[in-house]
Design a protein around this motif. Structure first.
Motif, short mmCIF file in Angstrom:
data_model
loop_
_atom_site.label_atom_id
_atom_site.label_comp_id
_atom_site.label_asym_id
_atom_site.label_seq_id
_atom_site.Cartn_x
_atom_site.Cartn_y
_atom_site.Cartn_z
N ILE A 97 41.93 15.52 29.46
CA ILE A 97 42.08 16.72 28.43
C ILE A 97 43.04 16.89 27.59
CG2 ILE A 97 41.70 19.38 28.39
CD1 ILE A 97 40.53 19.38 31.20
N SER A 98 42.99 16.87 26.38
CA SER A 98 43.95 16.97 25.37
C SER A 98 43.99 18.26 24.74
CB SER A 98 43.84 15.74 24.18
OG SER A 98 44.63 15.81 23.15
N THR A 99 45.28 18.62 24.53
CA THR A 99 45.53 20.21 24.17
C THR A 99 46.75 20.48 23.10
OG1 THR A 99 47.21 21.22 25.74
CG2 THR A 99 45.04 20.73 26.53
N MET A 100 46.55 21.53 22.53
CA MET A 100 47.57 21.96 21.65
C MET A 100 48.69 22.92 22.26
SD MET A 100 46.93 20.94 18.26
CE MET A 100 47.79 22.17 17.35
N ASP A 101 48.45 22.81 23.50
CA ASP A 101 49.59 23.50 24.35
C ASP A 101 50.58 22.60 24.80
OD1 ASP A 101 48.09 26.07 25.36
OD2 ASP A 101 46.70 24.80 25.35
N GLY A 102 50.24 21.19 24.46
CA GLY A 102 51.37 20.21 24.91
C GLY A 102 51.08 19.55 26.27
N LYS A 103 50.21 20.10 27.09
CA LYS A 103 49.73 19.56 28.24
C LYS A 103 48.48 18.59 28.17
CE LYS A 103 50.99 23.94 30.93
NZ LYS A 103 50.21 24.59 31.97
N TYR A 130 53.94 16.85 23.78
CA TYR A 130 53.68 16.97 22.33
C TYR A 130 52.14 17.50 22.25
CZ TYR A 130 51.18 12.73 23.74
OH TYR A 130 50.42 11.83 24.33
N ARG A 131 52.16 18.31 21.13
CA ARG A 131 50.74 18.84 20.88
C ARG A 131 49.80 17.78 20.58
NH1 ARG A 131 51.38 23.41 16.34
NH2 ARG A 131 53.30 22.03 15.89
N SER A 132 48.64 17.49 21.14
CA SER A 132 47.56 16.58 20.96
C SER A 132 46.09 16.82 20.45
CB SER A 132 47.53 15.58 22.04
OG SER A 132 47.20 16.15 23.08
#
Length: 745
Positions: free
Chosen positions: A415-421, A451-453
């Motif tokens: 899972i890729s997130t804008m939270d940085g996680k 980083y945001r991804s």
């Protein structure tokens, strides 16, 4: 005035929650179309940042009631931006110039946000006249040259004047510096006319590793729809052995498109008769076969980026096998209202049916939208067990993919997130009736970079038989600083906009090998996918770039895999660096000449940022060979998603293998499930080994001639060759170049 002017970047929005209470108890396309129309009506408000027309009406109505100059100027600026979002560039320029003239009466220091808005209005006016209305094969291809150089120069010339004014105040304004250089290039005046103090040297310099240029033939094939952001699927939807195309556009007034491939160098638009045209919206789409009937169905995800205005339903569209699709979202149990654009289909519990894991977007200080994990009940319905499986994450999810990282026969999840996680979930099989996931992010070494991804996928970039991870960082300001050459060189470079590749170390751990592979470069990727453009057996990568802002005018990027040891940026030589927004990406051999072409859904988040989609035809990079493999499961899910394929061959005296796990590729855009595998100079495949999901049984077939499209059915001892003929999209009237006839091995 400052607070009002900042409204150009964000606006307050209210909560909209929809339920099915009081709605007619109906199913099908008409039901979903009506539901989407109701959502669109609720979303028609100036508080919705993506509803330009409502904002125009609100700001015009409010102007007469402005109580002072600051309020009036703020509304004028917001109106200028909204007109641009709507695609009314001439009116936006007129409004922006009017505002500048008004502010000049109060002194020379016009707010920079006003100048930047005016500059981007002029720049977009130049694009509208030259790239949209007078579209050419090289329009907006970076570096801009040839027929891409603008004939109508006023827009870019005026933009240059304003950007110079901005840079005179702040020479380190990365946005203005980059766009100034782009404007000069659009006029054919880069680098010679760019003021030396603002010049970004070396733009468009050929890479050390060259490939032959692709040609955009979307116009010749009728596939150049002018869409907003959306998804794409290349797949054989009518089971005639020929790849078709389905696209979507995220606007709730825009219907889906379905183009049936005639096999003779043309496509037929069957959007209306298929039932897809009446189904609107959809930032991303992917194929599946949820009911194991052998017909590829479609899953549509909606509402991404829109926060509370993104509480929109996804859609499951059943392929009826007769050229039509029926929305079965409600009856299947998949009807919910969350903002999302990402999901992954796999057989997580090994029962022979495909399940779906949906990644939703939860923003801070707003209602939670947990991820959903639907298990297929094998009767056309699904049950959400995300809470029981402990995977109901509340994060701003932008990418979710599945693949078997430890070769135990069970699909795992990243899972890729804008939270940085980043989250890596290992599938431990069914325990007490529930799929058991274990979060192994920390032990895998994936929790060190915050980083945001966005874009992500599993692939085996080095052909060692173990799936690796690609995930792309997503940070606009820092990406622009890199493109503008303004990052400090005496400190470690911020990597938040980079591509990251994590190599599977085969022991549960992943190693960041981005620097060694040469991909630690800014891409600012949204849509992307991977394929093999030169048939060497190693997956290459193509990235669509940008964000909803008009300022994010960055080239799409192409990376060539050099034998699994390094990637080369071949954007310039490939002529694939489109500056417009890049979304759903699909790589497939659409002209059946043996190499993969690229279809990309272009266009942004606003009606004024719609742009023609592109079909980049591969000219053939060499004389390498290939094998195309379609699979059909019996005990496994019929689409065979999750099947592992090992192709072994001798290339220039060296015996080697290519490994693939069957899926549609990246997290934003869908390749065909048919696997296109390059085999270099080999003319015969020594062996094809298939490990089927669910049963984990293994089949092997030997001595298969190259350059074929073959079908293998689980537990069958024969290999069926699917006939196909080469076509020439540039000259459809003489489309048939050759054909390969059916035979058995």
């Amino acid at each position: 005035m400052k607070n009002i002017l900042s409204g150009i970047l964000c606006s307050g929005v209210g909560i909209i929650l929809l339920t099915t209470c009081g709605q007619p108890s109906r199913e099908g396309n008409e039901y979903m179309a009506e539901l989407l129309a109701r959502v669109a009506k609720k979303n028609y408000t100036y508080k919705n940042d993506f509803c330009a027309q409502a904002k125009i009406e609100q700001f015009r109505a409010s102007l007469p009631n402005a109580i002072n100059m600051e309020d009036s100027a703020g509304l004028e600026l917001l109106l200028t931006a909204a007109l641009l979002e709507r695609g009314e560039e001439e009116q936006a320029v007129e409004q922006g110039e009017k505002l500048r003239a008004q502010l000049e009466h109060y002194g020379p220091n016009i707010p920079v946000v006003v100048l930047k808005t005016l500059a981007i209005c002029y720049l977009r006016l130049g694009e509208r006249v030259n790239c949209v209305k007078n579209h050419s094969l090289e329009a907006c291809i970076f570096p801009i040259r040839g027929t891409g150089v603008q004939k109508y120069t006023t827009g870019s010339e005026k933009a240059i004047e304003v950007y110079k004014e901005i840079l005179d105040r702040d020479p380190n304004d990365s946005e203005s510096k980059w766009l100034l250089n782009v404007a000069y290039m659009a006029l054919g005046r880069y680098p010679q006319d760019v003021p030396q103090k603002h010049l970004i040297a070396g733009l468009g310099t050929d890479t050390s590793q060259l490939v032959k240029p692709f040609t955009d033939l979307a116009m010749q094939t009728g596939l150049n729809m002018e869409d907003m952001a959306g998804g794409s699927i290349v797949e054989d939807f009518d089971n005639d052995g020929i790849l078709d195309l389905v696209t979507s556009s995220w606007g709730l007034e825009d219907g889906m498109h379905f183009f049936r491939n005639t096999g003779n160098g043309s496509f037929t638009d069957v959007s209306a008769t298929s039932g897809l045209k009446q189904l609107t919206g959809g930032l991303n789409i992917m194929q599946t076969d949820y009911n194991n009937d052998g017909n590829k169905d479609i899953f549509v995800t909606r509402g991404a980026w829109m926060r509370e205005y993104g509480t929109q339903p996804n859609s499951l569209l059943r392929n009826n096998g007769n050229g039509t699709f029926t929305d079965v979202t409600g009856e299947s149990g998949l009807l919910s209202f969350h903002p999302t654009q990402t999901a992954t289909w796999a057989d997580f519990n090994s029962d022979g049916y495909l399940d779906v894991f949906v990644g939703n977007e939860s923003a801070e200080r707003e209602p939670a939208h947990p991820c959903e994990f639907y298990i297929n009940n094998k009767n056309g319905t699904f049950t959400n067990i995300a809470k029981e499986a402990k995977c109901d994450y509340v994060l701003y999810v932008k990418g979710i993919v599945s693949g078997d990282i430890n070769n135990d026969g069970l699909p795992d999840v990243f899972i890729s997130t804008m939270d940085g996680k980043k989250i890596l979930l290992r599938n431990d099989g069914v325990k007490n009736g529930i799929v058991a996931f274990t979060d192994i992010t920390q032990e895998a070494g994936l929790n060190t970079n915050t980083y945001r991804s966005f874009t992500t996928w599993f692939f085996d970039y080095d052909n060692d038989g173990w799936l690796d991870i690609m995930v792309a960082g997503y940070h606009f300001d820092k990406s622009l600083a890199w493109y503008a050459g303004l990052e400090a060189m005496n400190k470690p470079r911020d990597r938040s906009g980079d591509i990251f590749i994590y190599r599977n170390m085969q022991n549960g751990k992943f190693d960041d090998v981005s620097q060694q592979l040469g991909v630690n470069k800014v891409t600012f990727s949204m849509g992307a996918n991977f394929g093999d453009i030169n048939n060497d057996g190693y997956p290459d990568m193509y990235f669509g770039t940008g964000n909803p802002l008009y300022q994010s005018l960055l080239p799409n990027k192409m990376f060539l895999n050099l034998g699994g040891s390094r990637f080369a940026d071949v954007t310039t030589s490939s002529r694939l660096g489109n500056l417009q927004k890049g979304h759903g990406v699909s790589l497939a051999d659409l002209d059946y000449d043996g190499d993969q072409d690229i279809y990309i859904e272009m266009g942004g988040a606003y009606p004024g940022d719609a742009y023609q989609n592109s079909l980049y035809i591969n000219p053939g990079q060499n004389d390498n060979h290939y094998i195309k493999i379609s699979l059909e499961g019996t005990k496994a899910n019929r689409a065979a998603i999750g099947a592992k394929v090992k192709v072994t061959f001798t290339d220039n005296g060296v015996t080697r293998s290519v490994y693939r796990e069957l899926n549609s590729g990246g997290s934003f855009g869908s390749n065909p499930l048919m696997q296109h595998i390059g085999i270099g100079q080999a003319v015969t495949v020594k062996s094809i080994e298939i490990k089927w999901p669910a049963s984990n049984s293994v089949q092997q077939f030997n001595d298969i001639p190259a350059d074929q499209n073959i079908m293998i059915k689980e537990n069958s001892s024969t290999v069926k060759t699917i006939p196909h003929k080469r076509v020439d999209f540039a000259n459809a009237s003489s489309a048939t170049i050759g054909s390969i006839h059916a035979h058995q091995h």
